[in-house]
Design a protein around this motif. Structure first.
Motif, mmCIF file in Angstrom:
data_model
loop_
_atom_site.group_PDB
_atom_site.id
_atom_site.type_symbol
_atom_site.label_atom_id
_atom_site.label_comp_id
_atom_site.label_asym_id
_atom_site.label_seq_id
_atom_site.Cartn_x
_atom_site.Cartn_y
_atom_site.Cartn_z
ATOM 1 N N ASN A 85 0.944 -1.359 -0.021
ATOM 2 C CA ASN A 85 -0.050 0.043 -0.075
ATOM 3 C C ASN A 85 0.850 1.228 0.024
ATOM 4 O OD1 ASN A 85 -2.629 1.037 -0.168
ATOM 5 N ND2 ASN A 85 -2.695 1.579 1.949
ATOM 6 N N ILE A 86 2.097 1.357 -0.582
ATOM 7 C CA ILE A 86 2.843 2.298 -0.758
ATOM 8 C C ILE A 86 2.161 3.439 -2.015
ATOM 9 C CG2 ILE A 86 5.079 3.043 -1.729
ATOM 10 C CD1 ILE A 86 5.146 1.570 0.942
ATOM 11 N N PRO A 87 2.149 4.667 -1.459
ATOM 12 C CA PRO A 87 1.653 5.616 -2.471
ATOM 13 C C PRO A 87 2.517 5.582 -3.769
ATOM 14 C CG PRO A 87 1.699 6.525 -0.368
ATOM 15 C CD PRO A 87 2.416 5.295 -0.377
ATOM 16 N N VAL A 88 2.005 5.529 -4.944
ATOM 17 C CA VAL A 88 2.787 5.419 -6.291
ATOM 18 C C VAL A 88 2.494 6.187 -7.262
ATOM 19 C CG1 VAL A 88 3.271 3.595 -8.221
ATOM 20 C CG2 VAL A 88 3.350 2.859 -5.775
ATOM 21 N N ARG A 103 -2.586 3.335 -15.084
ATOM 22 C CA ARG A 103 -3.368 2.575 -14.591
ATOM 23 C C ARG A 103 -4.439 3.326 -13.664
ATOM 24 N NH1 ARG A 103 -0.660 -1.139 -10.341
ATOM 25 N NH2 ARG A 103 0.798 0.542 -10.093
ATOM 26 N N ASP A 104 -5.597 2.901 -13.910
ATOM 27 C CA ASP A 104 -6.653 3.180 -13.187
ATOM 28 C C ASP A 104 -6.459 3.580 -11.615
ATOM 29 O OD1 ASP A 104 -8.272 3.347 -15.476
ATOM 30 O OD2 ASP A 104 -9.430 1.637 -14.901
ATOM 31 N N GLY A 105 -6.553 4.645 -11.227
ATOM 32 C CA GLY A 105 -6.268 5.160 -9.795
ATOM 33 C C GLY A 105 -4.918 5.498 -9.374
ATOM 34 N N VAL A 106 -3.912 5.244 -10.471
ATOM 35 C CA VAL A 106 -2.649 5.437 -10.032
ATOM 36 C C VAL A 106 -2.263 6.877 -10.803
ATOM 37 C CG1 VAL A 106 -0.297 4.627 -10.425
ATOM 38 C CG2 VAL A 106 -2.151 3.188 -10.102
ATOM 39 N N ALA A 107 -1.717 7.553 -10.125
ATOM 40 C CA ALA A 107 -1.140 8.963 -10.715
ATOM 41 C C ALA A 107 0.125 8.637 -11.866
ATOM 42 C CB ALA A 107 -0.491 10.016 -9.694
ATOM 43 N N SER A 108 0.179 9.496 -12.836
ATOM 44 C CA SER A 108 1.092 9.249 -14.068
ATOM 45 C C SER A 108 1.554 10.637 -14.549
ATOM 46 C CB SER A 108 0.252 8.476 -14.925
ATOM 47 O OG SER A 108 -0.445 9.198 -15.615
ATOM 48 N N ALA A 129 7.765 17.492 -11.985
ATOM 49 C CA ALA A 129 6.611 16.945 -12.032
ATOM 50 C C ALA A 129 6.104 15.590 -11.373
ATOM 51 C CB ALA A 129 5.939 16.800 -13.540
ATOM 52 N N ALA A 130 7.198 14.697 -11.488
ATOM 53 C CA ALA A 130 7.187 13.210 -10.664
ATOM 54 C C ALA A 130 7.174 13.479 -9.012
ATOM 55 C CB ALA A 130 7.995 12.431 -11.255
ATOM 56 N N VAL A 131 7.900 14.412 -8.726
ATOM 57 C CA VAL A 131 8.262 14.577 -7.368
ATOM 58 C C VAL A 131 7.036 15.474 -6.776
ATOM 59 C CG1 VAL A 131 9.351 15.880 -5.629
ATOM 60 C CG2 VAL A 131 10.771 14.764 -7.385
ATOM 61 N N ALA A 132 6.232 16.437 -7.511
ATOM 62 C CA ALA A 132 5.196 17.104 -7.226
ATOM 63 C C ALA A 132 3.823 16.225 -7.194
ATOM 64 C CB ALA A 132 4.784 18.256 -8.223
ATOM 65 N N ALA A 133 3.822 15.199 -7.910
ATOM 66 C CA ALA A 133 2.759 14.172 -8.020
ATOM 67 C C ALA A 133 2.914 13.256 -6.604
ATOM 68 C CB ALA A 133 2.842 13.470 -9.338
ATOM 69 N N ILE A 134 4.107 12.654 -6.329
ATOM 70 C CA ILE A 134 4.159 11.798 -5.291
ATOM 71 C C ILE A 134 3.951 12.487 -4.157
ATOM 72 C CG2 ILE A 134 6.890 12.128 -5.027
ATOM 73 C CD1 ILE A 134 4.451 8.669 -4.767
ATOM 74 N N ALA A 135 4.282 13.680 -3.898
ATOM 75 C CA ALA A 135 4.169 14.726 -2.702
ATOM 76 C C ALA A 135 2.683 14.862 -2.659
ATOM 77 C CB ALA A 135 4.449 15.784 -2.983
ATOM 78 N N MET A 162 1.132 11.218 -1.435
ATOM 79 C CA MET A 162 1.462 11.109 -0.089
ATOM 80 C C MET A 162 0.786 11.888 0.813
ATOM 81 S SD MET A 162 5.436 10.070 -0.020
ATOM 82 C CE MET A 162 6.172 11.857 -0.505
ATOM 83 N N GLY A 163 0.387 13.021 0.279
ATOM 84 C CA GLY A 163 -0.371 13.950 1.048
ATOM 85 C C GLY A 163 -1.993 13.602 1.273
ATOM 86 N N GLY A 164 -2.296 12.579 0.325
ATOM 87 C CA GLY A 164 -3.766 12.288 0.362
ATOM 88 C C GLY A 164 -4.503 12.876 -0.555
ATOM 89 N N ARG A 165 -3.839 13.573 -1.693
ATOM 90 C CA ARG A 165 -4.299 14.384 -2.889
ATOM 91 C C ARG A 165 -4.385 13.459 -4.038
ATOM 92 N NH1 ARG A 165 -1.448 17.662 0.467
ATOM 93 N NH2 ARG A 165 0.219 17.549 -1.258
ATOM 94 N N SER A 166 -5.222 13.617 -4.911
ATOM 95 C CA SER A 166 -5.309 12.871 -6.261
ATOM 96 C C SER A 166 -4.994 13.918 -7.319
ATOM 97 C CB SER A 166 -6.533 12.322 -6.460
ATOM 98 O OG SER A 166 -6.864 11.449 -5.433
#
Length: 336
Positions: A141-144, A152-157, A302-308, A311-315
């Motif tokens: 359940n690691i944020p990815v 993938r559906d539900g996964v930030a890209s 952009a990848a770092v902004a997205a993973i932040a 991890m902060g619960g945002r989509s």
């Protein structure tokens, strides 16, 4: 030698353990003189700072983001685009007070980084879409966030416009008058989709199909190093050789330039060659390489902004960065 702790320093100075802790984490709570005494005592005792594992346990996070990659680290650092991406990610994470942890894929079941290394989140980059490493991140359940990867559906890209960039490359050769066009692309298994390879092939066909051009296609893996050279030489060593070639990457394009020269062909007089990436080697090659530019540094940020965000619960919304054509000296109209 006994390990030096906050209590060791507290005993030396004659204060509480909490006071010593405040000297490091909340200096505004102490007078300048008391803090100086505590820091001096810590230095004399050889204190190296709070235990990272204990601090991570107390905070509930490691302060590190993993980067999942295929193969060995040496292969990643040898590739100019991957090295630039790694650097941009590390710099962006440092700016947010986080560290980068590399998670190479592993065939040794006794230690699988994606399963065994503690991280707060992970970027999936240059990775086999069916890799068990991705499965381990999911099970933990690691944020990815996936980068240059199948969405993938539900996964930030975070991806670049591979299809649009490839279309520009092929259209450039068509507009120059080339009708015999070759493609040097990445060799992937039919049941193993690769996002950039698939999208770039679609982009090349977007320009070639309306022009009625059926390209000669050869495919090569990333390694060994001579693989791209060998398939490019086979492509160019034929009676109906292409007068123009589009390539999956700048590395493949430079290998194609070498193959052409080995056959006595001149670039671009006898064959025009277009790369993809606009890596640091593109402008330095001889001749300078016409290529498709992707902003690798922007992709890392952009990848770092997205993973932040994740991890902060945002989509965060899916990110697709633009690509542009950079015309240099490796392309020209076909002779005759």
């Amino acid at each position: 030698m006994a390990k030096v702790t906050l209590q060791s320093i507290a005993d030396r100075v004659g204060v509480s353990r909490m006071t010593v802790s405040n000297a490091f984490s909340r200096p505004d709570q102490l007078s300048a003189d008391l803090r100086a005494r505590i820091l001096t005592a810590a230095d004399e005792l050889g204190y190296v700072g709070p235990d990272p594992a204990a601090r991570a346990l107390a905070r509930g996070r490691t302060g590190s983001v993993g980067l999942l990659i295929n193969g060995s680290l040496s292969e990643a650092f040898e590739d100019a685009v991957s090295a630039e991406f790694l650097a941009s990610v590390a710099d962006a994470l440092a700016g947010q007070g986080m560290a980068l942890t590399l998670l190479p894929s592993s065939t040794d079941e006794s230690f699988v980084p994606a399963r065994d290394v503690a991280v707060d989140g992970a970027l999936v980059y240059i990775c086999d879409p069916t890799s068990s490493d991705i499965g381990w991140l999911d099970r933990r359940n690691i944020p990815v966030v996936v980068v240059d990867h199948n969405v993938r559906d539900g996964v930030a890209s975070v991806n670049v416009d591979d299809r649009g960039g490839a279309r520009l490359a092929a259209q450039h050769l068509v507009d120059l008058g080339h009708r015999r066009i070759g493609i040097v692309t990445l060799d992937v298994a039919a049941d193993e989709p690769n996002y950039p390879a698939r999208e770039r092939m679609l982009g090349w066909r977007d320009a070639l199909d309306p022009a009625g051009i059926e390209p000669a296609v050869v495919a090569t893996p990333y390694s060994p190093r001579d693989a791209a050279y060998d398939v490019a030489r086979t492509l160019l060593d034929r009676p109906d050789r292409p007068t123009g070639v589009v390539c999956f990457s700048d590395a493949f394009a430079i290998a194609t330039v070498r193959a052409a020269e080995s056959l006595g062909l001149r670039v671009p007089d006898d064959v025009s060659i277009v790369g993809f990436d606009d890596s640091v080697v593109a402008a330095a090659s001889r001749p300078p390489l016409t290529t498709v530019r992707q902003e690798v540094g922007a992709k890392g940020r952009a990848a770092v902004a997205a993973i932040a965000d994740v991890m902060g619960g945002r989509s965060p919304a899916a990110v697709v960065l633009p690509t542009t054509l950079v015309v240099r000296d490796s392309t020209a109209p076909p002779r005759g």
